[in-house]
Design a protein around this motif. Structure first.
Motif, PDB file in Angstrom:
ATOM      1  N   ARG A 131       8.495  11.366   2.776  1.00  0.00           N
ATOM      2  CA  ARG A 131       8.428  10.452   1.626  1.00  0.00           C
ATOM      3  C   ARG A 131       7.229  10.778   0.749  1.00  0.00           C
ATOM      4  O   ARG A 131       7.329  10.793  -0.484  1.00  0.00           O
ATOM      5  CB  ARG A 131       8.339   9.007   2.135  1.00  0.00           C
ATOM      6  N   ALA A 132       6.088  11.039   1.391  1.00  0.00           N
ATOM      7  CA  ALA A 132       4.892  11.381   0.615  1.00  0.00           C
ATOM      8  C   ALA A 132       5.076  12.738  -0.073  1.00  0.00           C
ATOM      9  O   ALA A 132       4.713  12.915  -1.234  1.00  0.00           O
ATOM     10  CB  ALA A 132       3.663  11.393   1.516  1.00  0.00           C
TER      11      ALA A 132
ATOM     12  N   ARG B  78      -2.520   8.694  -8.013  1.00  0.00           N
ATOM     13  CA  ARG B  78      -1.946   8.520  -6.680  1.00  0.00           C
ATOM     14  C   ARG B  78      -0.708   9.383  -6.477  1.00  0.00           C
ATOM     15  O   ARG B  78      -0.372   9.730  -5.347  1.00  0.00           O
ATOM     16  CB  ARG B  78      -1.597   7.046  -6.441  1.00  0.00           C
ATOM     17  N   GLN B  79      -0.039   9.723  -7.575  1.00  0.00           N
ATOM     18  CA  GLN B  79       1.118  10.611  -7.432  1.00  0.00           C
ATOM     19  C   GLN B  79       0.700  11.978  -6.902  1.00  0.00           C
ATOM     20  O   GLN B  79       1.486  12.677  -6.283  1.00  0.00           O
ATOM     21  CB  GLN B  79       1.806  10.810  -8.781  1.00  0.00           C
TER      22      GLN B  79
ATOM     23  N   GLU C 221       0.825  -1.210   0.000  1.00  0.00           N
ATOM     24  CA  GLU C 221       0.000   0.000   0.000  1.00  0.00           C
ATOM     25  C   GLU C 221       0.858   1.259   0.000  1.00  0.00           C
ATOM     26  O   GLU C 221       0.530   2.240  -0.680  1.00  0.00           O
ATOM     27  CB  GLU C 221      -0.934  -0.007   1.211  1.00  0.00           C
TER      28      GLU C 221
ATOM     29  N   LEU D  30      -6.922   3.127  -2.977  1.00  0.00           N
ATOM     30  CA  LEU D  30      -6.426   1.899  -2.360  1.00  0.00           C
ATOM     31  C   LEU D  30      -7.621   0.982  -2.122  1.00  0.00           C
ATOM     32  O   LEU D  30      -7.488  -0.223  -2.066  1.00  0.00           O
ATOM     33  CB  LEU D  30      -5.713   2.184  -1.042  1.00  0.00           C
TER      34      LEU D  30
ATOM     35  N   MET E 186      -0.162   9.918   0.920  1.00  0.00           N
ATOM     36  CA  MET E 186      -0.858   9.254   2.031  1.00  0.00           C
ATOM     37  C   MET E 186       0.128   8.912   3.146  1.00  0.00           C
ATOM     38  O   MET E 186       1.227   8.429   2.895  1.00  0.00           O
ATOM     39  CB  MET E 186      -1.520   7.973   1.518  1.00  0.00           C
TER      40      MET E 186
ATOM     41  N   ASN F  83      -7.679   7.760  -2.631  1.00  0.00           N
ATOM     42  CA  ASN F  83      -6.510   7.485  -3.489  1.00  0.00           C
ATOM     43  C   ASN F  83      -6.593   6.090  -4.107  1.00  0.00           C
ATOM     44  O   ASN F  83      -5.604   5.542  -4.563  1.00  0.00           O
ATOM     45  CB  ASN F  83      -5.189   7.705  -2.742  1.00  0.00           C
TER      46      ASN F  83
ATOM     47  N   ARG G 292       2.139   1.606  -3.576  1.00  0.00           N
ATOM     48  CA  ARG G 292       1.087   2.026  -4.502  1.00  0.00           C
ATOM     49  C   ARG G 292       0.642   3.457  -4.234  1.00  0.00           C
ATOM     50  O   ARG G 292       0.343   4.210  -5.147  1.00  0.00           O
ATOM     51  CB  ARG G 292      -0.124   1.082  -4.418  1.00  0.00           C
ATOM     52  N   SER G 293       0.592   3.834  -2.944  1.00  0.00           N
ATOM     53  CA  SER G 293       0.118   5.184  -2.614  1.00  0.00           C
ATOM     54  C   SER G 293       1.104   6.249  -3.121  1.00  0.00           C
ATOM     55  O   SER G 293       0.742   7.411  -3.260  1.00  0.00           O
ATOM     56  CB  SER G 293      -0.090   5.338  -1.102  1.00  0.00           C
ATOM     57  N   LEU G 294       2.338   5.838  -3.386  1.00  0.00           N
ATOM     58  CA  LEU G 294       3.316   6.790  -3.928  1.00  0.00           C
ATOM     59  C   LEU G 294       3.278   6.828  -5.453  1.00  0.00           C
ATOM     60  O   LEU G 294       4.084   7.514  -6.079  1.00  0.00           O
ATOM     61  CB  LEU G 294       4.724   6.417  -3.464  1.00  0.00           C
ATOM     62  N   GLY G 295       2.368   6.056  -6.027  1.00  0.00           N
ATOM     63  CA  GLY G 295       2.231   6.070  -7.479  1.00  0.00           C
ATOM     64  C   GLY G 295       3.023   4.981  -8.179  1.00  0.00           C
ATOM     65  O   GLY G 295       3.086   4.946  -9.408  1.00  0.00           O
ATOM     66  N   MET G 296       3.646   4.096  -7.406  1.00  0.00           N
ATOM     67  CA  MET G 296       4.384   3.004  -8.047  1.00  0.00           C
ATOM     68  C   MET G 296       3.403   1.997  -8.635  1.00  0.00           C
ATOM     69  O   MET G 296       2.376   1.707  -8.036  1.00  0.00           O
ATOM     70  CB  MET G 296       5.257   2.265  -7.025  1.00  0.00           C
TER      71      MET G 296
ATOM     72  N   PHE H 219       0.261   6.736   6.750  1.00  0.00           N
ATOM     73  CA  PHE H 219      -0.465   5.650   7.404  1.00  0.00           C
ATOM     74  C   PHE H 219      -0.241   5.659   8.911  1.00  0.00           C
ATOM     75  O   PHE H 219       0.783   6.140   9.396  1.00  0.00           O
ATOM     76  CB  PHE H 219       0.006   4.304   6.854  1.00  0.00           C
TER      77      PHE H 219
ATOM     78  N   ARG I 108      -9.169   5.931   2.057  1.00  0.00           N
ATOM     79  CA  ARG I 108      -8.523   5.022   1.111  1.00  0.00           C
ATOM     80  C   ARG I 108      -9.233   5.000  -0.238  1.00  0.00           C
ATOM     81  O   ARG I 108      -8.618   4.682  -1.259  1.00  0.00           O
ATOM     82  CB  ARG I 108      -8.443   3.619   1.714  1.00  0.00           C
TER      83      ARG I 108
END
Ligand SMILES: Nc1ncnc2c1ncn2[C@@H]1O[C@H](COP(=O)(O)OP(=O)(O)O)[C@@H](O)[C@H]1O
Ligand SMILES: [Mg+2]
Lengths: 225, 240
Positions: free
Chosen positions: B149-150, B76-77, A127, B50, B81, B48, A130-134, B83, B45
């Motif tokens: 990171r996000a 999603r880019q 997750e 998920l 997100m 984006n 994927r949430s980073l667009g990968m 967590f 979720r």
């Protein structure tokens, strides 16, 4: 009785030392057979592991059928089928047909090892990726597989050792590896016991080295802990 | 920035989101509150993708997104997100965590990614931890790395799912401070949280969810000081 014991062991050590050059050569064949077959088996294993977790039913069936066949038939039968099958359609040496047979065999066990280790990586990792667009592919390749591979190393090391020992079956189709050499010597000298023990010592040495190497790799990959 | 209309989501027979209408404007900070199991995470979720909605419409910057035809990786880019359990990549250093997606997804050069990565780590106060592995960090530091990171993907909007719930109490403040800074810079944010102090201070709007529905929405002052709905009153008195 006591004298017989001493004579036997001194004879054994003498044989062990005197034959070291030929056995060293045979050990190289064993090692080559193991290395080649395990190397190919890693790719086969990864491929079928990915089929098994693909969530596409027909692909899962294919993977299951493969694993079922490998598990359900003796390795020696698989090796002979590969030997007769491959040599009849292809100019291929005994060495390579056994190498492929062993790869086919170990691939199934390695597939299960990889499947387990991939599934042991938490859903949160996927997750996050994927949430980073990968994409799913990139997430698998960059995030999941490196972690799964690390977790797979101990059972993989175990499988490598099994593969090393199983390579002795190559003797039955005339590949001059350790076990073949030992039985030839045994037959020529009528002293099977001495040569089987020499052979055992060589396997122990190889397993020792293999264990060491796997341990080193594990240590290297453990930097992030 | 985000428009959600008539959103429905089922898990099997379980109707988890029951016709949600929800908007977030640019630079707005919206806090989602509500009891556990009310559907806050699922809602976030869905934004984006998920989780996939069963029906309804989700618009991002005015464009309706169809999960079947649109490039969800591209969507999603734009939607970062964070967590509850950080989900940092344990096999990568802090800096590698931050630069992984920009390099792999946006294909920016490694040197550029590193430069931006270091800047982001400075920003969340972890400039000195770039080469450390996540296992060596405290929970609060981990979550700040996750935020960096996000942010490295330069998202248009950031979603936070209970970002401080897994933290020891003394580490909550540093993460909330990082989020406050982000809000002040004008980042659009949707935050699921039980930190009512944060909601009161930082949110432009608070949304109360109960049993898969939005029960009440309004300015923090109105929601906390005189909630109109009985359910909101009950919820607030149960936690305050
Ligand atoms: N993946 C899932 N499969 C089935 N049920 C789920 C799943 N995720 C959440 N649920 C259920 O959906 C409801 C809402 O969950 P969630 O969105 O996590 O609520 P909240 O974040 O407000 O605590 C709960 O009843 C939960 O058990
Ligand atoms: Mg939740």
């Amino acid at each position: 009785m006591y004298l017989g014991f001493v004579t036997f062991w001194s004879g054994f050590f003498q044989s062990l030392i005197e034959s070291r050059d030929v056995f060293f050569k045979a050990a190289q064949v064993t090692l080559a057979l193991t290395a080649v077959s395990i190397f190919i088996a890693l790719f086969i294993g990864l491929f079928f592991a990915l089929l098994k977790i693909s969530n596409v039913k027909p692909l899962e069936w294919i993977a299951n059928a493969y694993i079922y066949v490998v598990r359900g038939t003796p390795l020696i039968v698989q090796i002979f089928v590969f030997f007769y099958g491959l040599t009849s359609i292809w100019m291929i040496s005994g060495f390579w047909s056994v190498a492929l047979g062993l790869a086919f065999h170990n691939g199934a066990y390695i597939a299960e090892i990889f499947r387990g280790s991939i599934q042991s990586i938490g859903k949160g990792q996927t997750e996050a990726g994927r949430s980073l667009g990968m994409s799913q592919m990139v997430t698998m390749r960059r995030i999941i597989l490196p972690q799964a591979f690390r977790r797979a190393l101990p059972p993989l090391g175990n499988q490598f050792i099994i593969g090393l020992k199983d390579s002795s079956l190559a003797a039955f189709i005339g590949v001059q590896e350790i076990f073949a050499l030992a039985t030839t010597r045994g037959a020529n000298t009528f002293d099977y016991m001495t040569w089987l023990l020499v052979c055992a010592v060589w396997y122990l040495i190889l397993v020792f080295i293999l264990t060491l190497v796997v341990g080193l790799v594990e240590k290297k990959l453990a930097v992030s802990d | 920035m985000i428009e959600v209309k008539e959103l429905n989501k089922y898990f099997g027979d379980l109707h988890v989101l029951k016709g949600i209408d929800f908007n977030v404007d640019e630079s707005e900070v919206v806090c989602l509150i509500g009891a556990s199991g009310s559907g806050k995470s699922t809602m976030l979720r869905c934004l984006n993708f998920l989780e996939m909605k069963n029906s309804g419409e989700i618009k991002l910057k005015g464009e309706s997104i169809d999960p079947n035809s649109d490039d969800l990786n591209g969507v999603r880019q734009q939607v970062g997100m964070v967590f509850q359990h950080f989900n940092l990549f344990p096999h990568k250093t802090v800096l590698q965590n931050v630069i992984e997606a920009p390099i792999q997804v946006k294909k920016i050069s490694k040197s550029q990614a590193k430069k931006e990565g270091h800047e982001l780590l400075e920003k969340v106060g972890l400039g000195d931890k770039a080469d450390v592995y996540p296992s060596k960090l405290s929970g609060g530091q981990k979550q700040r790395v996750a935020i960096a990171r996000a942010l490295a993907m330069k998202p248009e909007i950031m979603l936070f799912d209970e970002p401080t719930s897994a933290l020891d109490p003394e580490l909550v403040g540093e993460v909330l401070q990082t989020m406050k800074d982000l809000a002040q810079e004008g980042m659009t944010m949707v935050v699921v949280t039980h930190e009512m102090g944060f909601a009161r201070e930082v949110a432009d709007r608070v949304v109360y969810m109960h049993d898969g529905k939005i029960v009440e929405t309004g300015a923090p002052k109105d929601i906390f000081e005189n909630p109109k709905e009985v359910r909101t009153q009950e919820f607030l008195s149960s936690i305050l």
